[in-house]
Design a protein around this motif. Structure first.
Motif, short mmCIF file in Angstrom:
data_model
loop_
_atom_site.label_atom_id
_atom_site.label_comp_id
_atom_site.label_asym_id
_atom_site.label_seq_id
_atom_site.Cartn_x
_atom_site.Cartn_y
_atom_site.Cartn_z
N ALA A 39 0.84 -1.21 0.00
CA ALA A 39 0.00 0.00 0.00
C ALA A 39 0.87 1.25 0.00
N ASN A 40 0.31 2.35 -0.45
CA ASN A 40 1.00 3.63 -0.53
C ASN A 40 0.01 4.74 -0.17
N LEU A 41 0.52 5.78 0.50
CA LEU A 41 -0.34 6.90 0.89
C LEU A 41 0.46 8.19 0.72
N ALA A 42 -0.08 9.16 -0.05
CA ALA A 42 0.62 10.43 -0.27
C ALA A 42 -0.39 11.53 -0.58
N PRO A 43 -0.08 12.78 -0.18
CA PRO A 43 -1.00 13.90 -0.44
C PRO A 43 -0.79 14.54 -1.81
N PHE A 44 -1.88 14.97 -2.41
CA PHE A 44 -1.85 15.67 -3.70
C PHE A 44 -2.83 16.83 -3.63
N SER A 45 -2.31 18.06 -3.80
CA SER A 45 -3.22 19.21 -3.75
C SER A 45 -3.66 19.64 -5.14
N TYR A 46 -3.00 19.11 -6.17
CA TYR A 46 -3.58 19.29 -7.50
C TYR A 46 -4.63 18.20 -7.61
N PHE A 47 -5.73 18.47 -6.90
CA PHE A 47 -6.80 17.51 -6.67
C PHE A 47 -8.12 18.27 -6.64
N PHE A 59 -6.66 14.12 -9.91
CA PHE A 59 -5.46 14.65 -9.25
C PHE A 59 -4.29 14.50 -10.22
N ALA A 60 -3.21 15.22 -9.92
CA ALA A 60 -2.10 15.26 -10.87
C ALA A 60 -0.76 14.95 -10.20
N PRO A 61 -0.31 13.70 -10.33
CA PRO A 61 1.03 13.38 -9.83
C PRO A 61 2.09 13.76 -10.87
N ASN A 62 3.03 14.63 -10.49
CA ASN A 62 4.12 14.94 -11.42
C ASN A 62 5.27 13.96 -11.18
N ALA A 63 6.32 14.10 -12.00
CA ALA A 63 7.47 13.21 -11.85
C ALA A 63 8.35 13.68 -10.69
N ARG A 69 8.88 8.06 -11.94
CA ARG A 69 7.47 8.15 -11.57
C ARG A 69 7.32 8.08 -10.06
N LYS A 70 6.35 8.83 -9.51
CA LYS A 70 6.05 8.68 -8.08
C LYS A 70 5.36 7.34 -7.87
N ASP A 71 5.49 6.80 -6.66
CA ASP A 71 4.93 5.47 -6.37
C ASP A 71 3.43 5.43 -6.62
N THR A 72 2.75 6.54 -6.30
CA THR A 72 1.30 6.59 -6.50
C THR A 72 0.95 6.28 -7.96
N PHE A 73 1.64 6.96 -8.87
CA PHE A 73 1.34 6.78 -10.30
C PHE A 73 1.77 5.39 -10.77
N THR A 98 3.46 11.84 5.30
CA THR A 98 3.37 10.85 4.21
C THR A 98 3.87 11.40 2.88
N SER A 99 4.22 12.71 2.84
CA SER A 99 4.72 13.28 1.58
C SER A 99 6.22 13.07 1.42
N ALA A 100 6.87 12.50 2.44
CA ALA A 100 8.32 12.25 2.33
C ALA A 100 8.59 11.23 1.22
N ALA A 184 -6.70 22.70 3.48
CA ALA A 184 -6.46 22.96 2.05
C ALA A 184 -5.13 23.69 1.88
N ARG A 185 -4.60 23.57 0.68
CA ARG A 185 -3.27 24.10 0.39
C ARG A 185 -3.34 25.47 -0.26
N LEU A 186 -2.45 26.35 0.19
CA LEU A 186 -2.30 27.67 -0.42
C LEU A 186 -0.93 27.69 -1.12
N ASP A 190 2.03 27.21 2.85
CA ASP A 190 0.88 27.67 3.64
C ASP A 190 -0.36 26.81 3.41
N TYR A 191 -1.16 26.72 4.46
CA TYR A 191 -2.39 25.93 4.45
C TYR A 191 -3.52 26.75 5.05
N THR A 192 -4.75 26.30 4.84
CA THR A 192 -5.89 26.91 5.52
C THR A 192 -6.84 25.79 5.94
C1 LIG Z 1 0.11 19.28 0.84
C2 LIG Z 1 0.87 18.59 -0.25
C3 LIG Z 1 0.37 18.59 -1.53
C4 LIG Z 1 1.06 17.94 -2.56
N1 LIG Z 1 0.52 17.96 -3.83
C5 LIG Z 1 1.14 17.30 -4.83
C6 LIG Z 1 0.57 17.27 -6.14
O1 LIG Z 1 -0.52 17.79 -6.39
N2 LIG Z 1 1.24 16.59 -7.11
C7 LIG Z 1 2.42 15.94 -6.86
O2 LIG Z 1 2.97 15.32 -7.77
N3 LIG Z 1 2.99 15.96 -5.62
C8 LIG Z 1 2.38 16.60 -4.61
N4 LIG Z 1 2.92 16.61 -3.35
C9 LIG Z 1 4.19 15.88 -3.12
C10 LIG Z 1 3.92 14.37 -2.95
O3 LIG Z 1 3.06 14.14 -1.84
C11 LIG Z 1 5.28 13.66 -2.74
O4 LIG Z 1 6.04 13.77 -3.92
C12 LIG Z 1 5.16 12.22 -2.32
O5 LIG Z 1 6.44 11.75 -1.92
C13 LIG Z 1 4.65 11.31 -3.42
O6 LIG Z 1 4.56 10.01 -2.87
P1 LIG Z 1 4.66 8.68 -3.68
O7 LIG Z 1 6.02 8.62 -4.38
O8 LIG Z 1 4.50 7.65 -2.62
O9 LIG Z 1 3.55 8.69 -4.68
C14 LIG Z 1 2.29 17.28 -2.30
C15 LIG Z 1 2.82 17.31 -1.00
C16 LIG Z 1 2.12 17.96 0.01
C17 LIG Z 1 2.69 17.97 1.40
#
Ligand SMILES: Cc1cc2nc3c(=O)[nH]c(=O)nc-3n(C[C@H](O)[C@H](O)[C@H](O)COP(=O)(O)O)c2cc1C
Length: 205
Positions: A39-47, A59-63, A69-73, A98-100, A184-186, A190-192
């Motif tokens: 399992a994998n858990l990560a935050p994405f604010s392009y959501f 949502f949009a995972p970038n490289a 590729r990020k693990d999520t993708f 979990t964003s580490a 939510a992300r600013l 910054d967050y709100t």
């Molecule tokens: C609040 C927050 C929002 C984030 N939003 C994005 C996002 O929209 N897209 C993205 O690619 N990474 C985003 N990140 C970074 C990912 O969470 C980070 O790269 C993470 O390590 C990815 O995990 P994975 O490799 O397990 O998929 C965000 C991080 C934080 C803390």
């Protein structure tokens, strides 16, 4: 000021303003699972939501900076299902942890100490204590154009196939936003938190 972002950042800006100008952005705390069951858990604010009916989110995972590729993708290419867990006040530190950049085989639920429970209609588990969670099946991947630096990114559009809402967050037949207290992300770091609400009726024709 005015500038064309395709030509790069312009003084006096030192930070990409997009994050601050399209804000606040809700955070999809995305759980996925690999074909081998990790399992994998990560935050994405392009959501965000893209449609209420049918219920669909994106949502949009970038490289990663190294182009990987990020693990999520990576997981989504193996098992095209995810859960978008809602981040409420009190969960911000765990979400951030979990964003580490953990190794691919690390399960962030275990690494950060977040309880997971099985989902109903998809394979990835969800965050047990999240106030709400959307179980999703991938509808479509859209490869976005590469950035000026060559960084790739993908849009993931999902069909919602299951919705969990804590009973405490339902009032009068609707979601009580103050109880949900979404984070939510600013811009920058910054967050709100949703803690002030006003109501407005649509004009009648
Ligand atoms: C609040 C927050 C929002 C984030 N939003 C994005 C996002 O929209 N897209 C993205 O690619 N990474 C985003 N990140 C970074 C990912 O969470 C980070 O790269 C993470 O390590 C990815 O995990 P994975 O490799 O397990 O998929 C965000 C991080 C934080 C803390």
């Amino acid at each position: 000021m005015f500038y064309d972002p395709r030509e790069g950042l312009r003084p006096p800006l030192t930070h990409n303003p997009i994050n601050a100008l399209v804000a606040p952005r809700p955070i999809g705390w995305i759980s996925t699972i690999s074909a081998s069951g990790s399992a994998n858990l990560a935050p994405f604010s392009y959501f965000n939501a893209v449609s209420a009916d049918p219920a669909m989110v994106m949502f949009a995972p970038n490289a990663k900076p190294d182009g990987e590729r990020k693990d999520t993708f990576r997981n989504l290419l193996e098992v095209p299902q995810f859960v978008a867990n809602v981040v409420s006040a009190g969960f911000e530190e765990a979400m951030n942890a979990t964003s580490a950049d953990f190794d691919t085989d690390v399960d962030e639920f275990d690494a950060v100490g977040i309880a997971a429970v099985p989902s109903r209609n998809v394979r990835p588990p969800r965050v047990a204590r999240a106030m709400a969670a959307l179980e999703c099946e991938v509808f479509q991947f859209v490869e976005l154009p590469r950035s000026r630096t060559g960084r790739g990114s993908n849009l993931v559009i999902g069909t919602v196939v299951g919705i969990h809402i804590a009973e405490a967050c339902i009032r009068g037949g609707a979601v009580d936003q103050l109880s949900l207290a979404q984070v939510a992300r600013l811009g920058r770091e910054d967050y709100t938190i949703v803690e002030r609400i006003f109501e407005m009726q649509r004009p009648r024709s």
